[in-house]
Design an enzyme around this catalytic site. Structure first.
Site, PDB file in Angstrom:
ATOM      1  N   TYR A   1       0.838  -1.205   0.000  1.00  0.00           N
ATOM      2  CA  TYR A   1       0.000   0.000   0.000  1.00  0.00           C
ATOM      3  C   TYR A   1       0.874   1.257   0.000  1.00  0.00           C
ATOM      4  O   TYR A   1       0.979   1.955  -0.983  1.00  0.00           O
ATOM      5  CB  TYR A   1      -0.957  -0.009   1.196  1.00  0.00           C
ATOM      6  CG  TYR A   1      -1.983   1.092   1.107  1.00  0.00           C
ATOM      7  CD1 TYR A   1      -3.084   0.960   0.274  1.00  0.00           C
ATOM      8  CD2 TYR A   1      -1.846   2.268   1.841  1.00  0.00           C
ATOM      9  CE1 TYR A   1      -4.026   1.976   0.165  1.00  0.00           C
ATOM     10  CE2 TYR A   1      -2.788   3.288   1.744  1.00  0.00           C
ATOM     11  CZ  TYR A   1      -3.870   3.141   0.904  1.00  0.00           C
ATOM     12  OH  TYR A   1      -4.790   4.150   0.795  1.00  0.00           O
TER      13      TYR A   1
ATOM     14  N   SER B   1      -6.374   0.787  -4.566  1.00  0.00           N
ATOM     15  CA  SER B   1      -6.498   2.220  -4.305  1.00  0.00           C
ATOM     16  C   SER B   1      -5.126   2.882  -4.440  1.00  0.00           C
ATOM     17  O   SER B   1      -4.520   2.844  -5.507  1.00  0.00           O
ATOM     18  CB  SER B   1      -7.131   2.443  -2.928  1.00  0.00           C
ATOM     19  OG  SER B   1      -7.583   3.754  -2.780  1.00  0.00           O
TER      20      SER B   1
ATOM     21  N   ASP C   1     -17.518   3.078  -8.307  1.00  0.00           N
ATOM     22  CA  ASP C   1     -16.472   3.593  -7.421  1.00  0.00           C
ATOM     23  C   ASP C   1     -16.427   5.110  -7.556  1.00  0.00           C
ATOM     24  O   ASP C   1     -15.969   5.642  -8.564  1.00  0.00           O
ATOM     25  CB  ASP C   1     -15.117   2.982  -7.785  1.00  0.00           C
ATOM     26  CG  ASP C   1     -14.046   3.283  -6.744  1.00  0.00           C
ATOM     27  OD1 ASP C   1     -14.258   4.204  -5.927  1.00  0.00           O
ATOM     28  OD2 ASP C   1     -13.006   2.612  -6.751  1.00  0.00           O
TER      29      ASP C   1
ATOM     30  N   HIS D   1     -15.755   1.038  -4.210  1.00  0.00           N
ATOM     31  CA  HIS D   1     -14.333   0.973  -3.884  1.00  0.00           C
ATOM     32  C   HIS D   1     -13.964  -0.295  -3.118  1.00  0.00           C
ATOM     33  O   HIS D   1     -12.788  -0.571  -2.912  1.00  0.00           O
ATOM     34  CB  HIS D   1     -13.952   2.212  -3.062  1.00  0.00           C
ATOM     35  CG  HIS D   1     -12.496   2.537  -3.097  1.00  0.00           C
ATOM     36  ND1 HIS D   1     -11.814   2.783  -4.259  1.00  0.00           N
ATOM     37  CD2 HIS D   1     -11.580   2.650  -2.099  1.00  0.00           C
ATOM     38  CE1 HIS D   1     -10.543   3.049  -3.992  1.00  0.00           C
ATOM     39  NE2 HIS D   1     -10.376   2.959  -2.681  1.00  0.00           N
TER      40      HIS D   1
END
Length: 719
Positions: free
Chosen positions: A480, A560, A644, A679
């Site tokens: 991430y 993301s 999203d 999302h």
């Protein structure tokens, strides 16, 4: 342009044709994606944007493109011989009873429960000694499970009224429903057009919530940048709700939260211009018509009130404390110069909670939990003895609660709920999940590797015991690296499906995250964002050097901001991995801030309008702008949801179009677009199972597997 792709035995480097069973070729013909002349100018530099038209999520043209891409993608996935077997195994593993920790509200105890394969968790309640009854069943919100709870239950002070929000199709836009607790009947009109909001009650009269004005154009992609805090009084229309803060140009902020203290005496308001840094304002609710008082008038730090005893406030802050601390101050004079340390900063990052009249300070020690218990005088009571090395969460509750609950898990230990007695410090298993999984067959260890600039980065690697380190193990490297988010050890059924097949699951704690405090976060933002990609690349190189895997058996995955990580890594080092799996990614770094609330991410990214230097830096790694003609990129499956409205699907659409137009070689570049999905939050279990079967099937197939590495597991658990 159209490209034809054939997957044949000649493309499989580590199998000979003689060793392989007879198999069917998968032929892919990519849909035509029209290029249109669109040019933007940034600081005298022209940038072409030929797929700008895909940003219009309401156009028939975009809708037709989505249908054709899905037709192509699912046509490919249908040809993977073990896709259904993976789906079946995932379904088997998911089919166990899941029950959350109970919580007391009035005369009832509530808990969340899923019988096994229900799309959404059901909320039950029971009185002391009574039988549980269904209080709220989100599975009945819609036939296909795509309408979900948008937040938890929020009770009035007397526990007679409850408010909760719902999300439709995964959207961040919410509707708030108000219900009588005793009768379970809806008692008011539904509140609509609410986004990025909590619900905080003012006694029993009403509650505070936040939202934006309805945007012009598409509500899924149009920019929203002036958040407003409202008060809804029960029995009145939403159009009459009182605007508390955010209605003037001077009060304009992208995010505004409001929270009432447990005793109902104070409202605290937290205006933000981005995802990091908050102002802090206070309103005394005990005094009619009291004015809003500013405590912090800048967004240089993150501070919020976690508790109060009368006028004594307990504030969590990273002001002059990158790893965070708790301070106290009196509400009569709450300016920062009057703050006094209560739980001082340490070398580890603090995340506190309160319950049963105690503070619980959870620290991350190399991304692993350590919990200390303090009394209200700041005296250390004890270190909480945890069940093992992993992630602990919970310990929150009301001051009157005699018993608290917490959860514990790691990458090989299913999440287990424990009771905790704060008086004597004892823990007991409250509920252990009945999943068909033996953690003793797996091992999970933490290593430290060196990134490009010499920084030491931790990574946890999990796999079956006895795995041969010969460089041929299928491996997923997940990351991430942003927004102060910490990746701590957690259990996932999907990872079990992967590891059962001999797969390795590796998670590095990249810079940009919050594992080592604000300095670690800042080291992966703006002009230092490349550090994050370098950390990820170094993690892959470590796994290869130590013979866990090799480039032919390595997949990188993230969602993301993690989707950006994957997109940047695969365009910078396409040789490093065999498969790339960017999910709901931020992939157009020149325009991300023009959609929905994207401008709020500027703390981490900066924007192309900030300066020529920032523009050049963003363009230098923006995945959409760094797909090059004639480069052989790894087999790629981009995933996104058509609803999203946080990271709009146009990011993924444009990246997939660039890859399909420019890819050299035979590796497939597909996009899987989930319909009526956003999302990720609230995604029905049925859709989640299908998604992971497709992701793992695509990954293994493109690593050269024509049958599952561990077919025996399917026979063992055959119905």
């Amino acid at each position: 342009m159209k490209q034809l792709l054939k997957i044949s035995c000649l493309a499989v480097l580590f199998f000979s044709c003689e060793q392989e069973p007879e198999k069917k070729e998968i032929i892919v013909t990519y849909p035509e994606t029209q290029q249109k002349e669109v040019v933007d100018t940034y600081f005298d530099t022209e940038v072409k944007d030929p797929y700008r038209w895909l940003e219009d999520d309401r156009s028939e043209e975009t809708g037709a493109w989505v249908k054709e891409q899905n037709k192509t993608t699912f046509g490919y996935l249908d040809g993977i011989p073990f896709r259904e077997a993976l789906k079946k195994r995932y379904t088997q593993l998911m089919n166990y009873e899941k029950i959350g920790a109970p919580f007391k509200e009035g005369e009832y105890e509530y808990f969340y429960k899923n019988d096994g394969l229900q799309n959404q968790y059901v909320i039950y309640r029971q009185k002391d000694g009574g039988d549980p009854e269904v209080f709220l069943d989100p599975n009945k919100f819609s036939k296909d499970g795509t309408v979900s709870m948008g937040s938890g239950l929020n009770f009035s002070d007397n526990k007679k009224i409850v408010a909760y929000s719902i999300s439709e199709g995964g959207s961040d836009w919410r509707k708030v429903i108000i219900m009588d607790v005793a009768s379970k009947k809806v008692i008011e009109d539904t509140l609509v057009d609410i986004k990025f909001s909590g619900i905080s009650w003012k006694e029993n009269d009403g509650f505070y919530y936040s939202s934006y004005d309805k945007p012009k154009g598409s509500e899924l992609s149009a920019k929203t940048d002036q958040h407003k805090l409202y008060y809804h009084k029960l029995g009145t229309s939403q159009k009459d709700d009182q605007l508390i803060y955010g209605g003037t140009p001077e009060e304009k902020h992208r995010y505004i939260g409001g929270s009432v203290t447990e005793d109902g005496n104070y409202l605290f308001i937290y205006p933000r211009t981005s995802t990091s840094g908050t102002k802090m304002l206070m309103k005394d609710l005990t005094k009619p018509n009291s004015k809003i008082v500013t405590i912090l008038d800048n967004t240089d730090t993150d501070s919020y009130v976690i508790e109060n005893v009368g006028s004594k406030l307990y504030i969590m802050t990273n002001m002059n404390a990158p790893n965070q601390k708790i301070v106290t101050v009196d509400a009569s004079n709450p300016a920062p110069e009057n703050w006094v340390d209560f739980i001082p900063e340490t070398e580890n990052v603090l995340s506190p909670s309160t319950g049963s009249g105690y503070f619980f300070a959870e620290y991350m020690v190399d991304a692993v939990s350590k919990v200390l218990q303090y009394d209200y005088n700041g005296k250390l009571v004890r270190e909480v003895k945890l069940p093992g090395v992993g992630s602990a969460g919970g310990f929150g509750g009301d001051k009157e609660d005699k018993i608290l609950y917490y959860s514990f898990s790691n990458y090989k230990t299913p999440g287990t709920t424990y009771t905790y007695n704060p008086k004597d410090g004892t823990s007991k298993v409250y509920r252990r999940p009945g999943i068909d999984f033996n953690p003793d067959e797996y091992e999970s260890k933490q290593v430290f590797y060196t990134s490009k600039d010499g920084t030491k980065v931790p990574m946890i690697i999990t796999h079956k015991k006895g795995l041969k380190m010969d460089g041929k193990n299928p491996t997923i490297l997940y990351g991430y690296g942003g927004f102060n988010v910490s990746l701590t050890p957690s259990f996932s059924v999907s990872n079990v499906v992967w590891m059962e097949q001999g797969g390795i699951y590796a998670v590095p704690n990249l810079r940009g995250g919050g594992e080592y405090g604000k300095k670690w976060h800042n080291a992966g933002t703006k002009m230092q964002k490349q550090n994050v990609f370098d950390d990820f690349i170094a993690a892959a190189e470590y796994l290869i050097a130590e013979k866990y895997t090799s480039s032919d058996f390595l997949a990188i995955r993230g969602g993301s901001n993690g989707g950006l990580l994957v997109g940047a890594t695969m365009t910078q080092r396409p040789d490093l991995m065999k498969v790339a799996l960017p999910a709901v990614g931020v992939l157009d770094m020149l325009r991300y801030h023009t959609f929905t609330a994207g401008a709020g991410w500027a703390y981490d990214y900066g924007t192309a309008q900030d300066s020529k230097e920032m523009f050049d830096y963003l363009k230098g790694y923006s995945p959409v702008h760094n797909v090059k003609e004639g480069v052989e990129y790894p087999a790629t499956m981009v995933t996104t949801g058509d609803h999203d409205d946080r990271v709009v699907p146009a990011h993924s659409f444009k990246f997939a179009a660039e890859l399909q137009a420019k890819q050299a070689g035979n590796n497939p570049t597909l996009i899987r677009i989930e319909t009526d999905a956003g999302h990720g939050a609230g995604t029905p279990i049925s859709k989640t199972i299908e998604q992971y079967a497709d992701i793992f099937g695509f990954t293994l197939y493109n690593m050269g597997y024509k049958e599952l590495p561990n077919k025996a597991i399917l026979e063992k658990f055959k119905d």
